[in-house]
Design a protein around this motif. Structure first.
Motif, short mmCIF file in Angstrom:
data_model
loop_
_atom_site.label_atom_id
_atom_site.label_comp_id
_atom_site.label_asym_id
_atom_site.label_seq_id
_atom_site.Cartn_x
_atom_site.Cartn_y
_atom_site.Cartn_z
N ALA A 86 13.24 3.74 -2.21
CA ALA A 86 12.23 4.76 -1.88
C ALA A 86 12.70 5.62 -0.72
CB ALA A 86 10.89 4.09 -1.56
N VAL A 87 13.26 4.99 0.31
CA VAL A 87 13.77 5.73 1.47
C VAL A 87 14.92 6.64 1.04
CG1 VAL A 87 15.00 5.48 3.67
CG2 VAL A 87 13.00 4.05 3.19
N PHE A 88 15.83 6.10 0.25
CA PHE A 88 16.99 6.87 -0.25
C PHE A 88 16.51 8.11 -1.01
CE2 PHE A 88 20.19 7.94 -3.40
CZ PHE A 88 21.40 7.82 -2.72
N ARG A 89 15.58 7.91 -1.91
CA ARG A 89 15.12 9.03 -2.75
C ARG A 89 14.32 10.05 -1.97
NH1 ARG A 89 13.96 4.59 -7.45
NH2 ARG A 89 15.78 5.06 -8.76
N HIS A 90 13.62 9.61 -0.94
CA HIS A 90 12.77 10.53 -0.17
C HIS A 90 13.58 11.37 0.82
CE1 HIS A 90 8.86 11.80 1.48
NE2 HIS A 90 9.48 11.81 2.66
N PHE A 91 14.63 10.79 1.40
CA PHE A 91 15.28 11.45 2.53
C PHE A 91 16.66 12.04 2.22
CE2 PHE A 91 12.19 8.76 4.71
CZ PHE A 91 11.71 9.62 5.70
N THR A 92 17.36 11.55 1.20
CA THR A 92 18.73 12.03 1.01
C THR A 92 18.79 13.22 0.06
OG1 THR A 92 19.24 10.56 -0.87
CG2 THR A 92 19.65 9.71 1.36
N LYS A 93 19.79 14.04 0.30
CA LYS A 93 20.12 15.15 -0.60
C LYS A 93 21.62 15.15 -0.81
CE LYS A 93 16.34 18.22 0.87
NZ LYS A 93 16.00 19.53 1.48
N GLY A 94 22.05 15.22 -2.06
CA GLY A 94 23.48 15.27 -2.35
C GLY A 94 24.14 13.91 -2.28
N THR A 95 25.46 13.92 -2.19
CA THR A 95 26.24 12.68 -2.27
C THR A 95 26.08 11.82 -1.02
OG1 THR A 95 28.18 13.86 -1.46
CG2 THR A 95 27.93 13.67 -3.85
N GLN A 96 26.17 10.50 -1.24
CA GLN A 96 25.95 9.55 -0.16
C GLN A 96 26.93 8.38 -0.25
OE1 GLN A 96 23.45 10.25 2.14
NE2 GLN A 96 23.01 12.11 0.94
N ILE A 97 27.21 7.77 0.91
CA ILE A 97 27.98 6.53 0.99
C ILE A 97 27.06 5.46 1.54
CG2 ILE A 97 29.91 5.37 2.16
CD1 ILE A 97 31.22 8.22 2.30
N ARG A 116 22.05 4.25 -10.88
CA ARG A 116 22.79 4.64 -12.07
C ARG A 116 21.93 4.52 -13.32
NH1 ARG A 116 27.96 6.98 -11.24
NH2 ARG A 116 28.15 6.62 -13.46
N LYS A 117 21.11 3.45 -13.36
CA LYS A 117 20.21 3.24 -14.50
C LYS A 117 19.25 4.42 -14.64
CE LYS A 117 18.74 -0.95 -14.64
NZ LYS A 117 17.90 -2.16 -14.37
N ALA A 118 18.88 5.01 -13.49
CA ALA A 118 17.94 6.14 -13.49
C ALA A 118 18.65 7.49 -13.63
CB ALA A 118 17.11 6.12 -12.20
N GLY A 119 19.97 7.46 -13.79
CA GLY A 119 20.72 8.70 -13.96
C GLY A 119 21.14 9.37 -12.67
N ASP A 120 20.99 8.69 -11.54
CA ASP A 120 21.37 9.23 -10.23
C ASP A 120 22.80 8.79 -9.91
OD1 ASP A 120 21.75 9.79 -7.51
OD2 ASP A 120 19.65 9.40 -7.00
N THR A 121 23.71 9.77 -9.80
CA THR A 121 25.11 9.47 -9.55
C THR A 121 25.56 9.91 -8.16
OG1 THR A 121 25.77 11.60 -10.54
CG2 THR A 121 25.66 9.69 -12.01
N ASN A 122 24.62 10.00 -7.22
CA ASN A 122 24.94 10.53 -5.89
C ASN A 122 25.64 9.55 -4.96
OD1 ASN A 122 24.21 13.25 -5.97
ND2 ASN A 122 22.04 12.78 -5.70
N VAL A 123 25.69 8.25 -5.31
CA VAL A 123 26.44 7.32 -4.47
C VAL A 123 27.92 7.45 -4.83
CG1 VAL A 123 26.87 4.90 -3.88
CG2 VAL A 123 24.52 5.71 -4.21
N VAL A 124 28.72 7.88 -3.84
CA VAL A 124 30.14 8.15 -4.10
C VAL A 124 31.05 7.19 -3.35
CG1 VAL A 124 29.76 10.57 -4.66
CG2 VAL A 124 30.21 9.91 -2.27
N GLY A 125 30.48 6.18 -2.70
CA GLY A 125 31.31 5.21 -2.00
C GLY A 125 30.47 4.09 -1.41
N LEU A 126 31.10 2.92 -1.26
CA LEU A 126 30.45 1.77 -0.64
C LEU A 126 31.37 1.18 0.42
CD1 LEU A 126 29.18 -0.19 -3.80
CD2 LEU A 126 27.76 1.10 -2.23
#
Length: 256
Positions: A86-97, A116-126
């Protein structure tokens, strides 16, 4: 660095404390460990580094942690995962690590799966520090004593002294049962992004064998494992923090 006052996001009735700084992408998202808060040494180091870099930075306290509302004993992996999403979806824009420490690494891996299941591909690194995915079933349950099993059955929890807090750590039956439903180390883990794992060989809480097993489940991804011979579970010494910043900076450079 003096921390600014948090903002709060209501997630399913829990008042979740959040600190967010806008900036360049990929942004950095901090996910703390069990019984930790977002003002710890590693999170503060990342706050300073992202400020110098002009990069977005997001962190929050799970319910029952730090400045967030709710009781710690009411927490489960599913609940803390839901809050993190919820925090991720509310506050982030664009790609994230995602940068996850200990239990936060488990939350990070589950977040990638759900996003990924929801179609969100914005995580580009861990970046995962002393990663403890599946710790309830892999590290806690196998070594439960008869007394702890009895407490779980009769009281619904057991308490353990902690090296990191004056307060005992509470492990509830709900946490352990819910942990089984959130296991990620049951087969190949497709993160679809680079992963850098930092693991201390002197970690008394999460053995290096756990990190090595995790690496073996990430065959399809670009994985780097940095073993720190004298590193403990905290990985908060100056040299550990330098390695953390280098790892995050490297993945951020690739995520442009």
């Amino acid at each position: 660095m003096t921390a600014t006052a948090p903002t709060f996001l209501d997630v399913d009735g829990s008042r979740i404390a959040v600190r967010h700084t806008s900036g360049a992408t990929p942004g950095i998202v901090w996910l703390g460990g069990y019984k930790s808060d977002m003002l710890g040494t590693k999170a503060e180091m990342l706050a300073d580094w992202t400020a110098r870099e002009g990069r977005a930075f997001l962190r929050h306290d799970y319910s029952g942690h730090g400045e967030s509302g709710g009781a710690f004993a009411d927490g489960t992996i599913s609940k803390w995962l839901s809050q993190s999403l919820a925090v991720f979806r509310h506050f982030t824009k664009g790609t994230q690590i995602l940068v996850g420490s200990s239990m936060g690494a488990w939350i990070a891996l589950r977040m990638v799966q759900e996003l990924r299941k929801a179609g969100d591909t914005n995580v580009v690194g861990l970046v995962l520090l002393a990663p403890a995915p599946d710790f309830t079933s892999e590290l806690v349950e196998p070594v439960l004593t008869k007394a702890q099993k009895r407490d779980l059955a009769e009281k619904g929890f057991f308490a353990e002294p902690s090296d990191y807090s004056t307060e005992a750590y509470i492990y509830t039956r709900a946490l352990i049962e819910d942990g089984r439903d959130n296991r990620v180390m049951t087969g190949p883990i497709d993160t679809h992004c680079p992963v850098h794992i930092l693991q201390g060989l002197a970690d008394p809480d999460v053995p290096s064998s756990h990190a090595l097993r995790l690496v073996g489940l990430l065959p399809a991804d670009d994985v780097t494992l940095s073993l720190i011979p004298d590193g403990d579970h905290r990985l908060s010494r100056p040299q550990d923090l330098d390695m953390l910043v280098r790892a995050v900076g490297d993945i951020a450079g690739r995520g442009k």
